[in-house]
Design an enzyme around this catalytic site. Sequence first.
Site, PDB file in Angstrom:
ATOM      1  N   ALA A   1       0.872  -1.167  -0.218  1.00 41.22           N
ATOM      2  CA  ALA A   1       0.041  -0.072  -0.044  1.00 41.22           C
ATOM      3  C   ALA A   1       0.917   1.246  -0.028  1.00 41.22           C
ATOM      4  CB  ALA A   1      -0.990   0.078   1.233  1.00 41.22           C
TER       5      ALA A   1
ATOM      6  N   ASP B   1      -3.973  -2.659   3.626  1.00 38.78           N
ATOM      7  CA  ASP B   1      -4.238  -2.083   2.522  1.00 38.78           C
ATOM      8  C   ASP B   1      -5.388  -0.894   2.602  1.00 38.78           C
ATOM      9  OD1 ASP B   1      -3.100  -4.687   1.730  1.00 38.78           O
ATOM     10  OD2 ASP B   1      -2.655  -3.122   0.047  1.00 38.78           O
TER      11      ASP B   1
HETATM   12  O1  MRU Z   1      -1.063  -7.202  -3.683  1.00 39.73           O
HETATM   13  P1  MRU Z   1      -0.046  -6.593  -2.783  1.00 39.73           P
HETATM   14  O2  MRU Z   1       1.360  -7.452  -2.887  1.00 39.73           O
HETATM   15  O3  MRU Z   1       0.127  -5.257  -3.176  1.00 39.73           O
HETATM   16  O4  MRU Z   1      -0.472  -6.735  -1.298  1.00 39.73           O
HETATM   17  C1  MRU Z   1       0.026  -6.137  -0.417  1.00 39.73           C
HETATM   18  C2  MRU Z   1      -0.479  -6.576   0.873  1.00 39.73           C
HETATM   19  O5  MRU Z   1      -1.660  -6.892   1.165  1.00 39.73           O
HETATM   20  C3  MRU Z   1       0.503  -5.989   2.043  1.00 39.73           C
HETATM   21  O6  MRU Z   1       0.228  -6.726   3.048  1.00 39.73           O
HETATM   22  C4  MRU Z   1      -0.043  -4.532   2.480  1.00 39.73           C
HETATM   23  O7  MRU Z   1      -0.014  -3.639   1.403  1.00 39.73           O
HETATM   24  C5  MRU Z   1       0.872  -4.089   3.611  1.00 39.73           C
HETATM   25  S1  MRU Z   1       2.242  -3.300   2.793  1.00 39.73           S
HETATM   26  C6  MRU Z   1       2.909  -2.489   4.147  1.00 39.73           C
END
Ligand code: MRU
Length: 352
Positions: free
Chosen positions: A51, A240
């Site tokens: 995120a 997210d």
């Molecule tokens: O699909 P992604 O790899 O972007 O998903 C990321 C996540 O779900 C992470 O756990 C979340 O963004 C936290 S990142 C600090």
Amino acid sequence: MPLPTIEWEGDVEGRIRLVDQTLLPTELKFVYCEDIKSIWHAIKTLMVRGAPAIGIAAAMGVVLGIKDIRAKDADTFLKELKQVTSYLSTARPTAVNLFWGIARMERVARENKNKSVREIKDALLHEAIRIQNEDKVICRQIGENGAKLIKDGNGILTHCNAGGLATADYGTALAVLFKAKEQGKHIKVYADETRPLLQGARLTAWELVHAGIDVTLICDSMAAHVMKQGKVQCVIVGADRIAANGDTANKIGTYGVSILAKEHGIPFYVAAPVSTFDLSIKSGNDIPIEERSPEEITNGFGRKTAPEGVKVFNPAFDVTPAKNITAIITEKGVITKPSAENIQRLLGTTIS
Ligand code: MRU
């Protein structure tokens, strides 16, 4: 090892350099995005992901998008900027940081509308880099605040990747682990591999191995067993999007881990910057959940792992209800027993 996940190179006519996260852990390669389509594609295909990193990529993506704006006056510029931001907003739906980063850029453009187009462009580049620099500070504050919850000797389970790669550097959930180690605490981390795209195996295990943290990789389906064996004293994950009541969207599988933690009496922590809260959304029911292509499941290991024609459901995120979350660790402090009231108490109206 602060790894430059994403950097801007040059002036307003410059480019983005980012680590192609799809190639890790076997290849550490930088890719360059020179135009808005290439950064949209990099976000969509998870070359840059997580995120906070998506928020930074979106802000820098706006700067790529305005390169081609030839408007002579601010009003025309602002209209054309809207096309740029609308396009970038379609890259991915769940991580609110994408929309937050874009909104910050739009606000700065509006605040500078009395200036020349060149000055507005400079102000936007400045803002994108400010968002990146702020994130570095925020991640360290999250690490400080979270490390207080970690005891010497703790076993800690994490899901997906909320490390330096998912942020400007240092991470959110992993920041807590990096800080605990810096404080001399001995920790043992269990990293869920995180099907289907293996962010836990490819990215989290890679980051923790490089940081010299004791990490053990497990398949997602092993978490319950590992907890039952008493190996896990707390769970820490990223987020997210966090709704006003504390319901938290994170990588698919996180909800299941929260239920397992509850069953075993293990504290479940979410670590996230304030920019991941979306107070316009009352509960997790309203968080849009990205669905990704079936091939991520049927072809995920570089070969076919399912029969031709099988139906596939591939949601990329799920929502953990606030009642399963022991505390949310932010840069402003820790929100225990997250609820609309407790969140509002810590954050006030500071979300911008
Ligand atoms: O699909 P992604 O790899 O972007 O998903 C990321 C996540 O779900 C992470 O756990 C979340 O963004 C936290 S990142 C600090």
